[in-house]
Design a protein around this motif. Structure first.
Motif, PDB file in Angstrom:
ATOM      1  N   GLU A  52      51.560  69.323  46.683  1.00 53.41           N
ATOM      2  CA  GLU A  52      51.507  70.185  47.855  1.00 53.41           C
ATOM      3  C   GLU A  52      52.344  69.544  48.968  1.00 53.41           C
ATOM      4  OE1 GLU A  52      50.196  73.215  48.019  1.00 53.41           O
ATOM      5  OE2 GLU A  52      49.624  73.032  45.910  1.00 53.41           O
ATOM      6  N   PRO A  53      52.742  70.313  49.994  1.00 51.02           N
ATOM      7  CA  PRO A  53      53.529  69.730  51.089  1.00 51.02           C
ATOM      8  C   PRO A  53      52.819  68.523  51.708  1.00 51.02           C
ATOM      9  CG  PRO A  53      53.550  72.109  51.249  1.00 51.02           C
ATOM     10  CD  PRO A  53      52.569  71.759  50.159  1.00 51.02           C
ATOM     11  N   GLN A  54      53.581  67.493  51.985  1.00 53.03           N
ATOM     12  CA  GLN A  54      53.128  66.234  52.566  1.00 53.03           C
ATOM     13  C   GLN A  54      52.079  65.511  51.716  1.00 53.03           C
ATOM     14  OE1 GLN A  54      53.820  68.968  54.932  1.00 53.03           O
ATOM     15  NE2 GLN A  54      55.748  67.850  54.760  1.00 53.03           N
ATOM     16  N   SER A  55      52.061  65.759  50.418  1.00 47.10           N
ATOM     17  CA  SER A  55      51.168  65.003  49.539  1.00 47.10           C
ATOM     18  C   SER A  55      51.994  64.001  48.742  1.00 47.10           C
ATOM     19  CB  SER A  55      50.359  65.924  48.629  1.00 47.10           C
ATOM     20  OG  SER A  55      51.206  66.590  47.717  1.00 47.10           O
ATOM     21  N   ILE A  56      51.277  63.036  48.150  1.00 48.20           N
ATOM     22  CA  ILE A  56      51.953  61.889  47.552  1.00 48.20           C
ATOM     23  C   ILE A  56      51.378  61.565  46.176  1.00 48.20           C
ATOM     24  CG2 ILE A  56      50.378  60.238  48.639  1.00 48.20           C
ATOM     25  CD1 ILE A  56      52.813  58.386  49.040  1.00 48.20           C
ATOM     26  N   VAL A  57      52.234  61.089  45.291  1.00 50.23           N
ATOM     27  CA  VAL A  57      51.780  60.364  44.110  1.00 50.23           C
ATOM     28  C   VAL A  57      51.777  58.917  44.591  1.00 50.23           C
ATOM     29  CG1 VAL A  57      52.281  59.681  41.746  1.00 50.23           C
ATOM     30  CG2 VAL A  57      52.824  62.004  42.503  1.00 50.23           C
ATOM     31  N   PRO A  58      50.595  58.313  44.731  1.00 47.70           N
ATOM     32  CA  PRO A  58      50.512  57.019  45.424  1.00 47.70           C
ATOM     33  C   PRO A  58      51.255  55.901  44.706  1.00 47.70           C
ATOM     34  CG  PRO A  58      48.427  57.538  44.361  1.00 47.70           C
ATOM     35  CD  PRO A  58      49.305  58.745  44.211  1.00 47.70           C
TER      36      PRO A  58
ATOM     37  N   TYR B 186      60.756  62.921  48.276  1.00 46.10           N
ATOM     38  CA  TYR B 186      61.263  61.589  48.610  1.00 46.10           C
ATOM     39  C   TYR B 186      60.684  60.648  47.564  1.00 46.10           C
ATOM     40  CZ  TYR B 186      61.726  57.218  51.306  1.00 46.10           C
ATOM     41  OH  TYR B 186      62.015  55.942  51.712  1.00 46.10           O
ATOM     42  N   ALA B 187      61.544  59.985  46.802  1.00 43.22           N
ATOM     43  CA  ALA B 187      61.106  59.086  45.742  1.00 43.22           C
ATOM     44  C   ALA B 187      61.695  57.708  45.977  1.00 43.22           C
ATOM     45  CB  ALA B 187      61.556  59.617  44.381  1.00 43.22           C
ATOM     46  N   GLY B 188      60.926  56.691  45.590  1.00 44.15           N
ATOM     47  CA  GLY B 188      61.448  55.346  45.754  1.00 44.15           C
ATOM     48  C   GLY B 188      60.713  54.334  44.912  1.00 44.15           C
TER      49      GLY B 188
ATOM     50  N   LEU C 102      58.026  48.533  37.835  1.00 39.22           N
ATOM     51  CA  LEU C 102      58.224  48.446  39.276  1.00 39.22           C
ATOM     52  C   LEU C 102      57.333  49.445  40.020  1.00 39.22           C
ATOM     53  CD1 LEU C 102      62.079  47.945  39.609  1.00 39.22           C
ATOM     54  CD2 LEU C 102      60.261  46.233  39.434  1.00 39.22           C
ATOM     55  N   ILE C 103      56.840  49.028  41.176  1.00 31.50           N
ATOM     56  CA  ILE C 103      56.000  49.885  42.020  1.00 31.50           C
ATOM     57  C   ILE C 103      56.861  51.027  42.553  1.00 31.50           C
ATOM     58  CG2 ILE C 103      54.662  49.981  44.154  1.00 31.50           C
ATOM     59  CD1 ILE C 103      53.975  46.994  43.669  1.00 31.50           C
ATOM     60  N   HIS C 104      56.328  52.260  42.450  1.00 30.16           N
ATOM     61  CA  HIS C 104      57.078  53.421  42.909  1.00 30.16           C
ATOM     62  C   HIS C 104      56.162  54.521  43.415  1.00 30.16           C
ATOM     63  CE1 HIS C 104      56.372  54.077  38.583  1.00 30.16           C
ATOM     64  NE2 HIS C 104      56.407  55.375  38.849  1.00 30.16           N
TER      65      HIS C 104
ATOM     66  N   PHE D  67      49.293  53.370  33.563  1.00 28.75           N
ATOM     67  CA  PHE D  67      49.326  53.936  34.912  1.00 28.75           C
ATOM     68  C   PHE D  67      48.399  53.094  35.776  1.00 28.75           C
ATOM     69  CE2 PHE D  67      47.895  57.183  38.075  1.00 28.75           C
ATOM     70  CZ  PHE D  67      49.129  57.466  38.634  1.00 28.75           C
ATOM     71  N   VAL D  68      48.978  52.278  36.642  1.00 29.78           N
ATOM     72  CA  VAL D  68      48.203  51.387  37.501  1.00 29.78           C
ATOM     73  C   VAL D  68      48.420  51.815  38.945  1.00 29.78           C
ATOM     74  CG1 VAL D  68      47.816  49.006  38.223  1.00 29.78           C
ATOM     75  CG2 VAL D  68      48.474  49.496  35.854  1.00 29.78           C
ATOM     76  N   ILE D  69      47.380  52.377  39.577  1.00 23.58           N
ATOM     77  CA  ILE D  69      47.467  52.780  40.976  1.00 23.58           C
ATOM     78  C   ILE D  69      47.184  51.548  41.825  1.00 23.58           C
ATOM     79  CG2 ILE D  69      46.554  54.295  42.771  1.00 23.58           C
ATOM     80  CD1 ILE D  69      45.774  56.246  40.535  1.00 23.58           C
ATOM     81  N   ILE D  70      48.149  51.122  42.604  1.00 21.09           N
ATOM     82  CA  ILE D  70      48.083  49.839  43.297  1.00 21.09           C
ATOM     83  C   ILE D  70      46.894  49.741  44.264  1.00 21.09           C
ATOM     84  CG2 ILE D  70      49.365  48.191  44.736  1.00 21.09           C
ATOM     85  CD1 ILE D  70      50.511  48.747  41.816  1.00 21.09           C
TER      86      ILE D  70
END
Length: 138
Positions: free
Chosen positions: A17-23, A42-44, A75-77, A100-103
């Protein structure tokens, strides 16, 4: 997807959804390649600096439909929908079990918990702030 078993690949779809994130997370056993199907994302990822253990470099990009981005193994992303409508990303992995490791969850919701003293010193926070983070991520 059962049809992919034993082929050494796996797939994932993220609807944001808008302004939501895959942490912030990592896949310890696979490189991930994402393709944006809808929206603006935005991905990084963070690449540790080999010369300074305490620093990392952010590689990031604004992605639109049809764009592809690769997250190297381990790598953390993250992915963040910066648009005003739903975004859809399709991920492929070069492993049938990428992990899948959520930091934040791994750090603040571990069992048994990491000592408050260690977390407070490690993140330069006080114990009240650590308690608040534990509530949010556990």
């Amino acid at each position: 997807m059962p049809g992919l078993n034993t082929l050494g690949i796996s797939l994932a779809r993220a609807d944001l959804e808008p302004q939501s994130i895959v942490p912030l997370h990592t896949h310890p056993r696979a490189t991930e390649m994402i393709t944006i199907l809808e929206g603006t994302v935005y991905a990084g990822f963070l690449l540790p600096d080999p010369a300074n253990f305490f620093e990392s470099r952010l590689f990031s990009k604004i992605l639109n439909p049809g764009d592809v981005f690769v997250f190297p193994i381990g790598l953390i992303h993250f992915l963040y929908n910066v648009g005003h409508k739903k975004a859809v990303a399709f991920g492929t992995f070069n492993s049938q079990n990428p992990g899948f490791v959520i930091i934040p969850n791994s750090i603040f919701a571990s069992n048994p918990p990491i000592s408050d003293d260690i977390l407070a010193q490690g993140f330069q926070l006080n114990k009240t702030q650590i308690a608040e983070l534990r509530k949010k991520f556990s």
